[in-house]
Design a protein around this motif. Structure first.
Motif, PDB file in Angstrom:
ATOM      1  N   UNK A   1       0.830  -1.202   0.000  1.00  0.00           N
ATOM      2  CA  UNK A   1       0.000   0.000   0.000  1.00  0.00           C
ATOM      3  C   UNK A   1       0.865   1.252   0.000  1.00  0.00           C
TER       4      UNK A   1
ATOM      5  N   UNK B   1       2.039   1.880  -3.375  1.00  0.00           N
ATOM      6  CA  UNK B   1       0.932   2.334  -4.223  1.00  0.00           C
ATOM      7  C   UNK B   1       0.655   3.814  -3.994  1.00  0.00           C
TER       8      UNK B   1
ATOM      9  N   UNK C   1      -5.040  14.320   6.359  1.00  0.00           N
ATOM     10  CA  UNK C   1      -5.599  14.234   7.705  1.00  0.00           C
ATOM     11  C   UNK C   1      -4.509  14.109   8.750  1.00  0.00           C
TER      12      UNK C   1
ATOM     13  N   UNK D   1     -15.278   2.120   9.003  1.00  0.00           N
ATOM     14  CA  UNK D   1     -14.530   2.396   7.774  1.00  0.00           C
ATOM     15  C   UNK D   1     -13.463   3.444   8.041  1.00  0.00           C
ATOM     16  N   UNK D   2     -13.872   4.520   8.658  1.00  0.00           N
ATOM     17  CA  UNK D   2     -12.919   5.585   8.923  1.00  0.00           C
ATOM     18  C   UNK D   2     -11.871   5.140   9.932  1.00  0.00           C
TER      19      UNK D   2
ATOM     20  N   UNK E   1      -9.470   2.904   8.151  1.00  0.00           N
ATOM     21  CA  UNK E   1      -8.670   3.682   7.210  1.00  0.00           C
ATOM     22  C   UNK E   1      -7.596   4.458   7.959  1.00  0.00           C
TER      23      UNK E   1
ATOM     24  N   UNK F   1      -4.861   2.134   9.136  1.00  0.00           N
ATOM     25  CA  UNK F   1      -3.951   1.814   8.031  1.00  0.00           C
ATOM     26  C   UNK F   1      -3.035   2.985   7.722  1.00  0.00           C
TER      27      UNK F   1
ATOM     28  N   UNK G   1     -12.250   6.088   2.570  1.00  0.00           N
ATOM     29  CA  UNK G   1     -11.707   5.234   3.630  1.00  0.00           C
ATOM     30  C   UNK G   1     -11.027   4.022   3.039  1.00  0.00           C
ATOM     31  N   UNK G   2     -11.281   2.865   3.630  1.00  0.00           N
ATOM     32  CA  UNK G   2     -10.600   1.667   3.141  1.00  0.00           C
ATOM     33  C   UNK G   2     -11.021   1.288   1.733  1.00  0.00           C
ATOM     34  N   UNK G   3     -12.198   1.743   1.340  1.00  0.00           N
ATOM     35  CA  UNK G   3     -12.676   1.361   0.007  1.00  0.00           C
ATOM     36  C   UNK G   3     -11.758   1.899  -1.079  1.00  0.00           C
ATOM     37  N   UNK G   4     -10.987   2.914  -0.713  1.00  0.00           N
ATOM     38  CA  UNK G   4     -10.025   3.463  -1.645  1.00  0.00           C
ATOM     39  C   UNK G   4      -8.997   2.393  -2.042  1.00  0.00           C
ATOM     40  N   UNK G   5      -8.676   1.526  -1.085  1.00  0.00           N
ATOM     41  CA  UNK G   5      -7.635   0.531  -1.328  1.00  0.00           C
ATOM     42  C   UNK G   5      -8.167  -0.762  -1.937  1.00  0.00           C
TER      43      UNK G   5
ATOM     44  N   UNK H   1      -7.373  -2.329  -5.433  1.00  0.00           N
ATOM     45  CA  UNK H   1      -5.946  -2.606  -5.533  1.00  0.00           C
ATOM     46  C   UNK H   1      -5.580  -3.862  -4.738  1.00  0.00           C
ATOM     47  N   UNK H   2      -6.119  -3.932  -3.533  1.00  0.00           N
ATOM     48  CA  UNK H   2      -5.815  -5.078  -2.680  1.00  0.00           C
ATOM     49  C   UNK H   2      -6.338  -6.367  -3.307  1.00  0.00           C
TER      50      UNK H   2
END
Lengths: 412, 412
Positions: A319, A322, A332, A394-395, A398, A401, B311-315, B318-319
């Motif tokens: 990641x 990427x 943020x 989700x947040x 995120x 990560x 959020x995580x959906x951005x990744x 790709x993942x």
DNA sequence: AGTTTGTTTGTGAATTTTCACAAATGAAAA
DNA sequence: TTTTCATTTGTGAAAATTCACAAACAAACT
């Protein structure tokens, strides 16, 4: 100190079978000589009184597996491998093993084989130890040739493992065939495990363990790479097998850390288990990956060795790369960092601790040594500043990560 | 119904300035004619009584910005753009605008310009509306040529936008220069926004909004791609700007959803904001990505449009791709799925709900309509079966990611 | 039939979390 | 200097969580 007689003066050129007979006569007890792999080399011919273990060994031309397992478990081999003196072993009736004495036949640090003396006709005392010591010394030359052959085989096996690790073979059939010619029996399921220690003689320290589990291994710089077989992968019982690996690692790391007191940099990692031997590259890469992550996040992955246990850390390097390709920079976190700088606060640390504690305010406040209301205030502040809802998984995920990715830069 | 006289019979071939005078005489009030961009085209020459708005318009050859802003805000233009009749506008003293009546000059659905009649010498009544209607009709031919030129310019701007979107330009300087020749002033900060609606005439329905914010846009199939400027990106006030975008989207989607009742597939997404116009490709790709994710996870991303909010959906995509390349298959989830099949349980759903609720047992139990102890039992079961510690954020986050990745296969 | 096993629900008590409100502190701004 | 602001800590009450224990239930097995 009395000068010990030279018991084997006149038998310097006797062959190995004759030697077994001579020792047997000196000790008045049955003798067995084995190589390092516990294959029978010679045995004394006199005297009928023999226990089941010796009988099976002679009939099968090899020490039975259950006897070996038991002796490893009882630490007998560990003793034999690490000392020059004979080891006196009490009887173990459950496996048909009578009382006996054994000594390793060694040249330098290499163990070439063992001499076993059963105690049936008369007890073997400390006075007899010198006989065994001399016998072991005399036996060396008889075993050297055999040892040379064994080493060459071992060498070819190691080369083969390297080929497998680097993925030189593409066909499963070819691999199996080559394994056959090298007289290796490949486990139905296996994984690759790597142990890395700064400046330690890895193979030396781990020798007993490697022998015990008959592992195939190669050394690469400060790493030792192990092919660990998971004998029977029955149904959902893979847990048990993995736990065997963990046990092995615990043993190994324990032993190594005792030796490597200085830098104490002993880490281990292992890949996932596979059945096909074309996948060995994968397991190797996964083990390397696990090792890499453990170096980058030592605290976070303490006690974790398996690639499958890495959780999000499995994705992190990828990641990171990427994000860099995309030219993404995390606004943020930067905002929080800026706020911390401007106001001498520690909101970023607070956030990380909170996330690490999986959102438990209690644990978080405790770890930060702050009042729970202080924490609650800070969290509210964080939510305001970076406009985030910490109740939203989700947040939360995120941010978690992103935080860990950011740590890869050492920006923290 | 009385037959209305044809007020402009004898002026069919008069030029636009003459026309303004004629209307002025008929209504006994000052007249202004503007094109669609609010640039002054003509004005009646009689009568000195003129309010500040008209005076500024004539002096600046364009309607002042603050007047336009106010009229848009009050919905006057929305009315003008959507109906053929004159609109009566009360005085707005704060911006120096006296009472007046306006009508759009249109051909088909295209608005070519506006006629404004001030009410100073005498009130303009409903009876006068027909005069304005006819005047607007007569004015059309005078504006068509101008309109043609404007359309060509518009066309060239759109082509330029396409070039930017596809990243044909590599140098910022070249881009700025070309923008100058096209008489476009590029906002200092901008982002790309995409609105997609199944079978709707996007540009038609959004026309008033597009005009209001003077946006640059192109249509691509069922998508309309907008370049949205964020005028002044002062310090940390980027939030305010983003909220303007959200407001625009709310307006747009509201309008569209009213029209597209059938498939109701109206979605929107926007990329991050940039300053350099070589980055427009990025913002466009991000907007597309956001759109793609919103299609894949509609519920999860309801109300979310910005790439930065994913959020995580951005990744995820790709993942997913990465996992496939590695040939990774998730054993943990598969194990749970298997258990669910074998025992007619719903542990996987339970786990997902629990994670989605960020670990709040209360919320989870509520959503699943089960007793809280049932949930606690199930969670314990899950921890046992897939050997996971749900209190550990790493594992929690990893499972969350894995679950969402798995959903991409539609395996659920 | 009874038994076992896995699941669901209930009860109650100790603990933790959430929230509102108030007071104390210290640093920066007026 | 006072004033303001952000931060920390305290108090107390309602709500939520955790945990142990037990009863009820259905399906599978003997």
């Amino acid at each position: 100190m009395p000068v010990e007689p030279n018991y084997f003066q006149q038998y310097q050129h006797a062959d190995i079978d004759e030697l077994a007979d001579v020792i047997g006569e000196l000790l008045q007890n049955p003798i067995t000589v084995e190589d390092a792999d516990h294959k029978l080399i010679a045995y004394s011919s006199h005297g009928e009184s023999t226990d089941e273990a010796r009988w099976s060994t002679i009939m099968g031309r090899r020490v039975p597996e259950k006897v070996l397992t038991r002796l490893w478990k009882d630490g007998v081999f560990q003793e034999l491998l690490t000392q020059d003196d004979p080891v006196h072993i009490p009887a173990k009736d459950e496996i048909g093993l009578g009382k006996r004495v054994a000594i390793a036949i060694r040249r330098g640090s290499d163990v070439l084989g063992y001499i076993w003396a059963q105690e049936v006709n008369r007890p073997i005392t400390r006075e007899d130890d010198e006989i065994l010591r001399q016998a072991a010394r005399v036996a060396v030359s008889r075993l050297i040739q055999r040892q040379g052959k064994r080493k060459a085989e071992e060498q070819r096996r190691k080369e083969f493992l390297w080929e497998l690790l680097l993925g030189n073979h593409s066909s499963e059939a070819v691999i199996r065939q080559k394994a056959d010619t090298l007289q290796m029996q490949l486990p139905t399921s296996y994984l690759i495990c790597i142990i890395e220690a700064a400046g330690a003689r890895l193979d030396q320290y781990l020798y007993p363990l490697l022998m015990r589990d008959k592992l195939l291994w190669v050394v690469d710089g400060s790493q030792i790479i192990l092919l660990i077989g998971l004998s029977e992968a029955k149904k959902d019982k893979s847990d048990v097998l993995i736990r065997k690996v963990e046990q092995f690692l615990a043993d190994s790391l324990g032993k190594l850390e005792a030796h490597v007191t200085e830098g104490r940099q002993v880490i281990a990692g292992y890949g996932r288990d596979y059945k096909s031997y074309t996948d060995i590259v994968k397991s190797y890469r996964e083990a390397l990956h696990a090792l890499k992550i453990k170096k980058l996040f030592p605290q976070e992955n303490e006690g974790i060795h398996g690639y499958h246990e890495l959780g999000i850390y499995r994705y992190l390097l990828q990641l990171k790369q990427w994000e860099e390709e995309q030219g993404y920079q995390n606004e943020r976190l930067e905002k929080l960092r800026q706020y911390d700088r401007d106001n001498q606060t520690t909101l970023l640390t607070t956030l990380e601790t909170f996330l690490d504690a999986a959102g438990k305010v209690n644990k978080t406040a405790e770890r930060l040594h702050i009042h729970i209301n202080t924490l609650s205030y800070r969290l509210r502040r964080i939510e305001e500043i970076i406009r985030v809802d910490l109740d939203n998984m989700n947040q939360r995920a995120a941010l978690y990560l992103e935080l860990k990715i950011a740590k890869l830069d050492g920006e923290q």
